[in-house]
Scaffold this motif. Sequence first.
Motif, short mmCIF file in Angstrom:
data_model
loop_
_atom_site.label_atom_id
_atom_site.label_comp_id
_atom_site.label_asym_id
_atom_site.label_seq_id
_atom_site.Cartn_x
_atom_site.Cartn_y
_atom_site.Cartn_z
N PRO A 58 35.36 29.24 4.29
CA PRO A 58 35.83 29.55 5.64
C PRO A 58 36.36 30.97 5.73
CG PRO A 58 37.49 28.26 4.48
CD PRO A 58 36.37 28.53 3.49
N LEU A 59 35.88 31.72 6.72
CA LEU A 59 36.28 33.12 6.85
C LEU A 59 36.47 33.48 8.33
CD1 LEU A 59 33.67 34.75 4.42
CD2 LEU A 59 36.12 34.47 3.97
N ALA A 60 37.57 34.18 8.62
CA ALA A 60 37.75 34.73 9.96
C ALA A 60 36.76 35.87 10.15
CB ALA A 60 39.17 35.22 10.15
N LEU A 61 36.17 35.95 11.35
CA LEU A 61 35.20 37.02 11.62
C LEU A 61 35.16 37.34 13.10
CD1 LEU A 61 32.87 38.92 10.82
CD2 LEU A 61 31.30 36.99 11.17
N ASP A 62 35.28 38.61 13.40
CA ASP A 62 35.00 39.14 14.74
C ASP A 62 33.61 39.75 14.67
OD1 ASP A 62 34.73 40.57 17.08
OD2 ASP A 62 36.64 41.64 16.90
N VAL A 63 32.63 39.11 15.33
CA VAL A 63 31.24 39.55 15.19
C VAL A 63 30.97 40.90 15.83
CG1 VAL A 63 30.28 37.23 14.95
CG2 VAL A 63 30.54 38.24 17.25
N VAL A 85 20.17 30.69 5.24
CA VAL A 85 20.03 30.50 6.69
C VAL A 85 21.25 31.11 7.38
CG1 VAL A 85 19.83 28.83 8.58
CG2 VAL A 85 18.73 28.36 6.37
N ALA A 86 21.02 31.84 8.46
CA ALA A 86 22.11 32.37 9.27
C ALA A 86 21.93 31.87 10.70
CB ALA A 86 22.14 33.89 9.25
N LEU A 87 22.94 31.20 11.22
CA LEU A 87 22.95 30.73 12.60
C LEU A 87 23.94 31.59 13.38
CD1 LEU A 87 22.41 28.85 14.98
CD2 LEU A 87 24.01 27.20 13.97
N ALA A 88 23.40 32.52 14.19
CA ALA A 88 24.23 33.40 15.02
C ALA A 88 24.58 32.65 16.29
CB ALA A 88 23.48 34.69 15.33
N ASN A 89 25.72 32.00 16.27
CA ASN A 89 26.11 31.06 17.33
C ASN A 89 27.33 31.52 18.12
OD1 ASN A 89 26.19 28.22 18.55
ND2 ASN A 89 28.16 28.28 17.48
N ALA A 90 28.05 32.54 17.64
CA ALA A 90 29.28 32.97 18.30
C ALA A 90 28.98 33.58 19.66
CB ALA A 90 30.04 33.96 17.44
N GLY A 91 29.80 33.25 20.63
CA GLY A 91 29.63 33.82 21.96
C GLY A 91 30.75 33.40 22.89
N ILE A 92 30.88 34.12 24.00
CA ILE A 92 31.95 33.86 24.96
C ILE A 92 31.38 33.96 26.38
CG2 ILE A 92 33.81 34.65 23.47
CD1 ILE A 92 33.70 37.34 24.93
N SER A 93 32.17 33.50 27.33
CA SER A 93 31.85 33.70 28.74
C SER A 93 33.15 34.04 29.46
CB SER A 93 31.19 32.43 29.31
OG SER A 93 30.73 32.67 30.63
N TRP A 94 33.13 33.94 30.80
CA TRP A 94 34.34 34.22 31.56
C TRP A 94 35.51 33.36 31.08
CZ3 TRP A 94 33.26 38.47 33.80
CH2 TRP A 94 32.10 38.66 34.57
N ARG A 95 36.69 33.87 31.21
CA ARG A 95 37.88 33.12 30.82
C ARG A 95 38.27 32.13 31.91
NH1 ARG A 95 41.60 38.07 29.19
NH2 ARG A 95 40.51 38.89 31.00
N GLY A 96 37.41 31.17 32.16
CA GLY A 96 37.73 30.08 33.07
C GLY A 96 37.26 30.25 34.49
N GLU A 110 31.69 43.85 30.00
CA GLU A 110 31.15 44.56 28.85
C GLU A 110 31.54 43.90 27.54
OE1 GLU A 110 32.48 48.56 29.43
OE2 GLU A 110 31.26 48.83 31.24
N HIS A 111 32.72 43.29 27.50
CA HIS A 111 33.15 42.60 26.28
C HIS A 111 32.28 41.37 26.02
CE1 HIS A 111 35.75 41.50 23.01
NE2 HIS A 111 36.00 40.32 23.55
N ILE A 112 31.92 40.65 27.06
CA ILE A 112 31.04 39.49 26.90
C ILE A 112 29.70 39.92 26.32
CG2 ILE A 112 29.76 37.69 28.14
CD1 ILE A 112 32.16 37.59 30.11
N VAL A 113 29.14 40.99 26.85
CA VAL A 113 27.87 41.50 26.32
C VAL A 113 28.04 41.97 24.88
CG1 VAL A 113 26.08 43.26 26.61
CG2 VAL A 113 27.02 42.11 28.62
N GLU A 114 29.15 42.60 24.59
CA GLU A 114 29.42 43.08 23.23
C GLU A 114 29.39 41.93 22.23
OE1 GLU A 114 30.33 45.87 20.22
OE2 GLU A 114 29.77 46.22 22.31
N VAL A 115 30.00 40.81 22.58
CA VAL A 115 30.03 39.66 21.68
C VAL A 115 28.69 38.94 21.66
CG1 VAL A 115 31.07 37.39 21.27
CG2 VAL A 115 32.52 39.32 21.95
N ASP A 116 28.17 38.63 22.85
CA ASP A 116 27.02 37.73 22.96
C ASP A 116 25.69 38.38 22.63
OD1 ASP A 116 28.99 36.07 23.82
OD2 ASP A 116 28.15 35.68 25.81
N LEU A 117 25.59 39.69 22.77
CA LEU A 117 24.36 40.39 22.41
C LEU A 117 24.55 41.18 21.12
CD1 LEU A 117 21.52 41.51 22.71
CD2 LEU A 117 22.40 43.11 24.44
N PHE A 118 25.48 42.13 21.12
CA PHE A 118 25.61 42.98 19.95
C PHE A 118 26.24 42.24 18.76
CE2 PHE A 118 25.22 46.10 23.40
CZ PHE A 118 24.12 46.80 22.91
N GLY A 119 27.04 41.20 19.03
CA GLY A 119 27.54 40.38 17.93
C GLY A 119 26.41 39.65 17.23
#
Length: 297
Positions: A58-63, A85-96, A110-119
């Motif tokens: 288990p490791l903390a990671l900011d993608v 195998v690598a499963l790139a599953n991390a992602g976010i959306s609007w905060r509610g 821009e932060h959502i795109v940063e995580v969901d695409l560039f992450g």
Amino acid sequence: MTYDLNRKVVLITGAAGGIGSATARQLYARGASLVLTDMQQSAVDCLAQEFDGARVLPLALDVTDAGATKAVVRKTIEKFGRLDVALANAGISWRGTPGTIMGCDEREFEHIVEVDLFGVWRTIRAALPEVVRNEGQILVTSSVYAFLNGVANAPYAASKAAVEMLTRSLRVELGGTTATASVVYPGWTATAIAKPAFGGNALATRMSEVVLPSPLRRPIQPEQMARAIVKGIESRSPRIIAPGRWASINLLRGVFNAVMDWHLRRHARFQGLLRELEAQQPVRSRVPAHTGATANG
């Protein structure tokens, strides 16, 4: 031939979310060792307690941090000697609260795109050499948003369409190797990221009821999505779609998208909900504070 997961090493980003954790359990049951990553160390530590310590890391990671992502791959090899195998599953959306392109906070978009695409890109880039060396697989969690209109959820939908193309491109580029890449398309799944459209936010719920017919709004449980992912890994499927009712829409997306765009642009009730959304657009924090949400999970 079936891809045997026994003794394989699988990296999962966004592992603490619904789809991530459910998939981890399914993979572990098949004999795989797991590298579990998410924003909070406590979250992956909690999940790791379900497994034999010799088979989990288990490791903390900011993608969004390319260096940290590469470090996770190095630590994986240090512990297990390989990565399959690598499963790139991390992602976010609007905060509610959903947001329109005109009314949303620019930095949050821009932060959502940063995580969901560039992450996703950084995860693929870090894992790919080792995955290719071991004739393994890259999997990327896209979404049915890759072939739906992303109204009021544009940064998430745009990123999911982008990572679909990124993974399709990668699959073809890997044609000269024995490694493969697969796109995962979760339909509506009962996880925190989908909650606003299922009662968590009244306006988002009403909008989803207008956009989609009832059969397409029925959410599935993360465990169903996880079973589909594991089955897809075992068969090296290029596309993993669950529930299956979305598969026909994927095949007919050209016609479906044209009709959907035309319909929503002229739908008086839906346009009224959009205007209501813009009128109620909250003042958003200028410093995004997302913690550990995962794509559809």
